[in-house]
Design a protein around this motif. Structure first.
Motif, PDB file in Angstrom:
ATOM      1  N   LYS A  44       0.817  -1.219   0.000  1.00 37.66           N
ATOM      2  CA  LYS A  44       0.000   0.000   0.000  1.00 37.66           C
ATOM      3  C   LYS A  44       0.844   1.261   0.000  1.00 37.66           C
ATOM      4  CE  LYS A  44      -0.495   0.463   4.950  1.00 37.66           C
ATOM      5  NZ  LYS A  44      -1.258   0.220   6.130  1.00 37.66           N
ATOM      6  N   ASP A  45       2.143   1.123   0.205  1.00 32.98           N
ATOM      7  CA  ASP A  45       3.034   2.267  -0.010  1.00 32.98           C
ATOM      8  C   ASP A  45       4.335   1.760  -0.626  1.00 32.98           C
ATOM      9  OD1 ASP A  45       4.054   1.045   2.248  1.00 32.98           O
ATOM     10  OD2 ASP A  45       3.336   2.613   3.598  1.00 32.98           O
ATOM     11  N   ALA A  46       5.000   2.638  -1.342  1.00 38.89           N
ATOM     12  CA  ALA A  46       6.239   2.244  -2.011  1.00 38.89           C
ATOM     13  C   ALA A  46       7.316   3.255  -1.646  1.00 38.89           C
ATOM     14  CB  ALA A  46       6.033   2.188  -3.519  1.00 38.89           C
ATOM     15  N   SER A  47       7.441   3.510  -0.354  1.00 32.20           N
ATOM     16  CA  SER A  47       8.427   4.473   0.112  1.00 32.20           C
ATOM     17  C   SER A  47       9.804   3.824   0.126  1.00 32.20           C
ATOM     18  CB  SER A  47       8.053   4.932   1.521  1.00 32.20           C
ATOM     19  OG  SER A  47       9.151   5.595   2.108  1.00 32.20           O
ATOM     20  N   ALA A  48      10.782   4.527  -0.438  1.00 35.05           N
ATOM     21  CA  ALA A  48      12.145   3.998  -0.419  1.00 35.05           C
ATOM     22  C   ALA A  48      12.661   3.909   1.016  1.00 35.05           C
ATOM     23  CB  ALA A  48      13.060   4.887  -1.258  1.00 35.05           C
ATOM     24  N   TYR A  49      12.092   4.716   1.892  1.00 35.12           N
ATOM     25  CA  TYR A  49      12.534   4.712   3.293  1.00 35.12           C
ATOM     26  C   TYR A  49      12.106   3.430   4.009  1.00 35.12           C
ATOM     27  CZ  TYR A  49      13.621   9.566   2.452  1.00 35.12           C
ATOM     28  OH  TYR A  49      14.167  10.711   1.945  1.00 35.12           O
ATOM     29  N   ASN A  50      11.218   2.657   3.386  1.00 39.91           N
ATOM     30  CA  ASN A  50      10.780   1.404   4.000  1.00 39.91           C
ATOM     31  C   ASN A  50      11.731   0.254   3.703  1.00 39.91           C
ATOM     32  OD1 ASN A  50       8.582   2.476   5.229  1.00 39.91           O
ATOM     33  ND2 ASN A  50       7.090   1.759   3.721  1.00 39.91           N
ATOM     34  N   LEU A  51      12.763   0.513   2.913  1.00 37.91           N
ATOM     35  CA  LEU A  51      13.711  -0.558   2.617  1.00 37.91           C
ATOM     36  C   LEU A  51      15.066  -0.296   3.244  1.00 37.91           C
ATOM     37  CD1 LEU A  51      11.816  -0.750  -0.281  1.00 37.91           C
ATOM     38  CD2 LEU A  51      13.176  -2.813  -0.085  1.00 37.91           C
ATOM     39  N   SER A  86       2.998  -2.622   5.715  1.00 41.68           N
ATOM     40  CA  SER A  86       2.892  -2.063   4.364  1.00 41.68           C
ATOM     41  C   SER A  86       1.940  -2.820   3.446  1.00 41.68           C
ATOM     42  CB  SER A  86       4.273  -2.043   3.699  1.00 41.68           C
ATOM     43  OG  SER A  86       4.998  -0.926   4.130  1.00 41.68           O
ATOM     44  N   PHE A  87       1.469  -3.975   3.884  1.00 43.05           N
ATOM     45  CA  PHE A  87       0.611  -4.766   2.998  1.00 43.05           C
ATOM     46  C   PHE A  87      -0.858  -4.568   3.334  1.00 43.05           C
ATOM     47  CE2 PHE A  87       4.664  -6.965   3.268  1.00 43.05           C
ATOM     48  CZ  PHE A  87       4.967  -7.118   1.932  1.00 43.05           C
ATOM     49  N   GLU A  88      -1.684  -4.645   2.316  1.00 41.85           N
ATOM     50  CA  GLU A  88      -3.112  -4.693   2.580  1.00 41.85           C
ATOM     51  C   GLU A  88      -3.757  -5.687   1.614  1.00 41.85           C
ATOM     52  OE1 GLU A  88      -4.723  -0.821   2.057  1.00 41.85           O
ATOM     53  OE2 GLU A  88      -4.325  -0.763  -0.087  1.00 41.85           O
ATOM     54  N   THR A  89      -4.948  -6.097   1.978  1.00 38.98           N
ATOM     55  CA  THR A  89      -5.646  -7.075   1.172  1.00 38.98           C
ATOM     56  C   THR A  89      -5.911  -6.502  -0.216  1.00 38.98           C
ATOM     57  OG1 THR A  89      -6.671  -7.878   3.177  1.00 38.98           O
ATOM     58  CG2 THR A  89      -7.688  -8.554   1.105  1.00 38.98           C
ATOM     59  N   TYR A  90      -5.596  -7.287  -1.228  1.00 35.59           N
ATOM     60  CA  TYR A  90      -5.801  -6.830  -2.603  1.00 35.59           C
ATOM     61  C   TYR A  90      -7.250  -7.061  -3.007  1.00 35.59           C
ATOM     62  CZ  TYR A  90      -5.660  -6.880  -7.700  1.00 35.59           C
ATOM     63  OH  TYR A  90      -5.914  -6.648  -9.021  1.00 35.59           O
ATOM     64  N   GLU A  91      -7.826  -6.051  -3.646  1.00 33.91           N
ATOM     65  CA  GLU A  91      -9.174  -6.222  -4.174  1.00 33.91           C
ATOM     66  C   GLU A  91      -9.108  -6.134  -5.682  1.00 33.91           C
ATOM     67  OE1 GLU A  91     -11.975  -3.575  -2.229  1.00 33.91           O
ATOM     68  OE2 GLU A  91     -11.016  -4.114  -0.330  1.00 33.91           O
ATOM     69  N   GLU A  92      -9.549  -7.176  -6.324  1.00 32.71           N
ATOM     70  CA  GLU A  92      -9.522  -7.230  -7.796  1.00 32.71           C
ATOM     71  C   GLU A  92     -10.168  -5.965  -8.355  1.00 32.71           C
ATOM     72  OE1 GLU A  92      -8.455  -9.830 -10.001  1.00 32.71           O
ATOM     73  OE2 GLU A  92      -9.063  -8.567 -11.685  1.00 32.71           O
ATOM     74  N   GLY A  93      -9.469  -5.335  -9.252  1.00 31.65           N
ATOM     75  CA  GLY A  93     -10.007  -4.139  -9.889  1.00 31.65           C
ATOM     76  C   GLY A  93      -9.410  -2.852  -9.350  1.00 31.65           C
ATOM     77  N   ALA A  94      -8.861  -2.923  -8.141  1.00 34.85           N
ATOM     78  CA  ALA A  94      -8.332  -1.695  -7.539  1.00 34.85           C
ATOM     79  C   ALA A  94      -6.997  -1.314  -8.164  1.00 34.85           C
ATOM     80  CB  ALA A  94      -8.159  -1.903  -6.040  1.00 34.85           C
ATOM     81  N   PRO A  95      -6.808  -0.026  -8.419  1.00 38.62           N
ATOM     82  CA  PRO A  95      -5.497   0.428  -8.901  1.00 38.62           C
ATOM     83  C   PRO A  95      -4.466   0.339  -7.773  1.00 38.62           C
ATOM     84  CG  PRO A  95      -7.163   2.177  -9.094  1.00 38.62           C
ATOM     85  CD  PRO A  95      -7.748   1.095  -8.249  1.00 38.62           C
ATOM     86  N   TRP A  96      -3.195   0.513  -8.144  1.00 40.64           N
ATOM     87  CA  TRP A  96      -2.139   0.462  -7.130  1.00 40.64           C
ATOM     88  C   TRP A  96      -1.979   1.847  -6.504  1.00 40.64           C
ATOM     89  CZ3 TRP A  96       3.839   0.163  -7.911  1.00 40.64           C
ATOM     90  CH2 TRP A  96       4.442  -0.223  -6.703  1.00 40.64           C
ATOM     91  N   VAL A  97      -2.339   1.919  -5.233  1.00 41.97           N
ATOM     92  CA  VAL A  97      -2.323   3.207  -4.527  1.00 41.97           C
ATOM     93  C   VAL A  97      -0.918   3.815  -4.495  1.00 41.97           C
ATOM     94  CG1 VAL A  97      -2.847   4.330  -2.335  1.00 41.97           C
ATOM     95  CG2 VAL A  97      -4.220   2.419  -3.099  1.00 41.97           C
ATOM     96  N   ALA A  98       0.091   2.965  -4.516  1.00 40.35           N
ATOM     97  CA  ALA A  98       1.464   3.444  -4.319  1.00 40.35           C
ATOM     98  C   ALA A  98       2.187   3.761  -5.629  1.00 40.35           C
ATOM     99  CB  ALA A  98       2.255   2.410  -3.527  1.00 40.35           C
ATOM    100  N   TYR A  99       1.443   3.726  -6.735  1.00 42.14           N
ATOM    101  CA  TYR A  99       2.078   3.939  -8.044  1.00 42.14           C
ATOM    102  C   TYR A  99       2.832   5.263  -8.108  1.00 42.14           C
ATOM    103  CZ  TYR A  99       2.331   4.957 -13.072  1.00 42.14           C
ATOM    104  OH  TYR A  99       2.758   5.295 -14.324  1.00 42.14           O
ATOM    105  N   LYS A 100       2.160   6.329  -7.699  1.00 41.02           N
ATOM    106  CA  LYS A 100       2.796   7.650  -7.732  1.00 41.02           C
ATOM    107  C   LYS A 100       4.045   7.665  -6.858  1.00 41.02           C
ATOM    108  CE  LYS A 100       1.517  11.426  -5.290  1.00 41.02           C
ATOM    109  NZ  LYS A 100       0.687  12.557  -4.831  1.00 41.02           N
TER     110      LYS A 100
END
Lengths: 78, 462
Positions: B117-124, B138-152
């Motif tokens: 649910k987030d793609a922060s470089a600080y999380n690695l 950082s994980f959440e349940t995936y729902e088919e059809g949902a876009p990737w919130v962390a893309y930006k």
């Protein structure tokens, strides 16, 4: 309407309207690519053996697959 | 009396937070995150991530009281990370590895019905030889059809700085220091050369992305008007495209000022080996459990410590030398060495909210032992830092110091002085000793055979 449902309360990041819209457009396009690629890979794999090169490729193997030993267990593209 | 303190930087995500109790780090998992946490643990995703070295392990603990019991679901104790480093301290290849690891994590999560649910470089963090996610929530349940919130966020934290480093200049990793939530895509798009528009990945994920953002900025987008969804296959397509774009970015790792340093010094092979042996002897004497090698170049001498099983951070200003050190670490599967880009004349400051989200370099110390090898002349002569100020700095950084004095007669110093006036009357071995004696007790002093250099082992005065 669907959009509201998809914006779950847990999404604490602002995904950004523009980012969402471009993602939808791109994903649609790229999704088709995935389908095509599955078949394309099979054709290419048939003719080509994987060649290892350079330090950067070795790094990629480590990051993406945790080393060549366990490529098969995680490279689940298809 | 137990002392409980919330980790200052842990406030964005309502899923939980980090806190210290008696200096041990714990994480409170909140009730609202319960379904996701349970899924992470029960779907096999957690075990998979641990087995592949992709996330820090944790244990659930019952003995620790929740700081906010009304919100709490569980308290967990994560594996300790010895040194937290930040993206603006990573070389190109380190950031690239972190990016690929993030995408791999996301793919792996999808296989278990979850998503990042987030793609922060600080999380690695690079821990024990592999990049690991340190944010268990950082994980959440995936729902088919949902876009990737962390893309930006992925594009801002990873793709933009990597592209800028690859197409413009390696030193642009420092831009992440200016923009704490990643480089804004319009900035990246403005700075990248026009030819990046011919690269499909960069054209879409950065240029088009930035333009779409600008177009919809400040406009109220009626959610109902946004039709369609992102199928799982489409999402995989997006992730693959990001991966291919990242993989398509590269830099050359040779031909910089320092990368070939050791081929171009006045060291003889004997001096080189002797220097290593002396440092090894100092290390064995002190037996530190952590070493910072300040000015490490490609980590040659850092390995004197790390090869002895001591966790070692190798700092150098040269991003190229650090890339080389990192590639070596991965190739040899070394687990104790962390190479980082750091300009010691202007080290990482405290950043973010109230200056306290990201720690300064000094706040992350002091360490039991530091190396300052072939460094003093750069700081004292190239950067005009008076020797007493150097002594002060090192006394704040470490308890024991291995430091090399390089006299004016050394060819490296001659080179530094060739183009400028010599205003450094105190720069002698006596002046050096006098300055450091105010802050340190000199334990040993050994001249390096076949060179004009001297190695000191010192202990900081309390």
């Amino acid at each position: 309407m669907r959009f509201i449902i998809l914006m779950k309360p847990l999404a604490y990041l602002d995904p950004g309207s523009g980012s969402f819209i471009i993602q939808m457009l791109l994903a649609g396009l790229l999704g088709v690519g995935v389908g095509v690629r599955i078949y394309w890979k099979k054709i290419v794999a048939f003719f080509n053996k994987k060649k290892g090169t350079g330090a950067q490729d070795d790094l990629d193997d480590l990051d993406e697959y945790g080393g060549k030993d366990d490529i098969s267990s995680t490279d689940s593209d298809e | 009396m137990t002392r409980v303190e919330k980790e200052f930087a842990s406030f964005r995500d309502p899923s939980g937070f980090l806190f210290y109790q008696d200096d041990v780090l714990y994480r409170q998992v909140n009730q609202e995150y319960q379904p996701h946490y349970d899924r992470l643990m029960e779907s096999g995703l957690y075990q998979d991530l641990i087995d592949h070295g992709l996330m820090v392990a944790h244990e659930e603990v019952d003995s620790v009281k929740a700081p906010q019991p009304d919100l709490a679901y569980k308290i967990i104790q994560p594996q300790k990370v010895r040194f937290i480093s930040y993206p603006y301290e990573w070389s190109f290849h380190e950031l690239r590895s972190a990016a690929l690891t993030t995408l791999r994590l996301t793919r792996m999560a999808l296989d278990h019905g979850m998503i990042l649910k987030d793609a922060s470089a600080y999380n690695l963090q690079f821990v024990e030889g592999s990049w690991k996610l340190i944010d268990t929530l950082s994980f959440e349940t995936y729902e088919e059809g949902a876009p990737w919130v962390a893309y930006k966020q992925f594009c801002q934290h990873f793709l933009a700085p990597l592209a800028l480093m690859s197409y413009r200049d390696l030193r642009l990793n420092l831009m992440s220091r200016l923009f704490i939530d990643g480089i804004p895509l319009d900035v990246a798009a403005n700075l990248l050369p026009g030819k990046t528009k011919l690269n499909f990945g960069l054209m879409t994920h950065i240029h088009l992305h930035a333009r779409t953002q600008a177009r919809y900025a400040g406009k109220e987008v009626k959610r109902e008007e946004v039709k369609g969804k992102v199928s799982q296959q489409a999402l995989i397509g997006l992730l693959d495209s990001l991966r291919n774009t990242v993989k398509g970015l590269s830099v050359r790792t040779s031909g910089t000022e320092w990368a070939d340093y050791y081929d171009d010094t006045n060291y003889s092979q004997t001096a080189f080996e002797e220097k290593k042996a002396i440092i090894g002897q100092f290390v064995d004497e002190v037996q530190p459990n952590e070493v910072w090698d300040m000015g490490a170049n490609n980590g040659e001498f850092s390995r004197v410590a790390s090869d002895r099983g001591i966790f070692t951070v190798a700092f150098d200003i040269d991003a190229n030398a650090i890339s080389k050190a990192y590639i070596q670490v991965r190739k040899n599967r070394e687990t104790n060495l962390l190479p980082l880009v750091m300009d010691l004349t202007n080290p990482s400051p405290g950043l973010g909210w109230a200056h306290r989200e990201r720690q300064s370099l000094i706040e992350r110390g002091p360490v039991p032992m530091a190396f300052a090898l072939a460094l003093v002349h750069h700081l004292a002569i190239s950067n005009n830092v008076p020797l007493p100020k150097l002594a002060q700095f090192f006394s704040e950084v470490c308890e024991n110091l291995v430091i090399e004095f390089v006299p004016k007669s050394d060819s490296q110093v001659k080179r530094l002085l060739a183009s400028r006036l010599d205003i450094f009357d105190d720069y002698t071995i006596d002046g050096f000793e006098a300055a450091f004696k105010t802050k340190f007790k000199i334990l040993q002093m050994v001249s390096v055979p076949e060179s004009e250099r001297t190695l000191f082992l010192m202990r900081a005065k309390k």
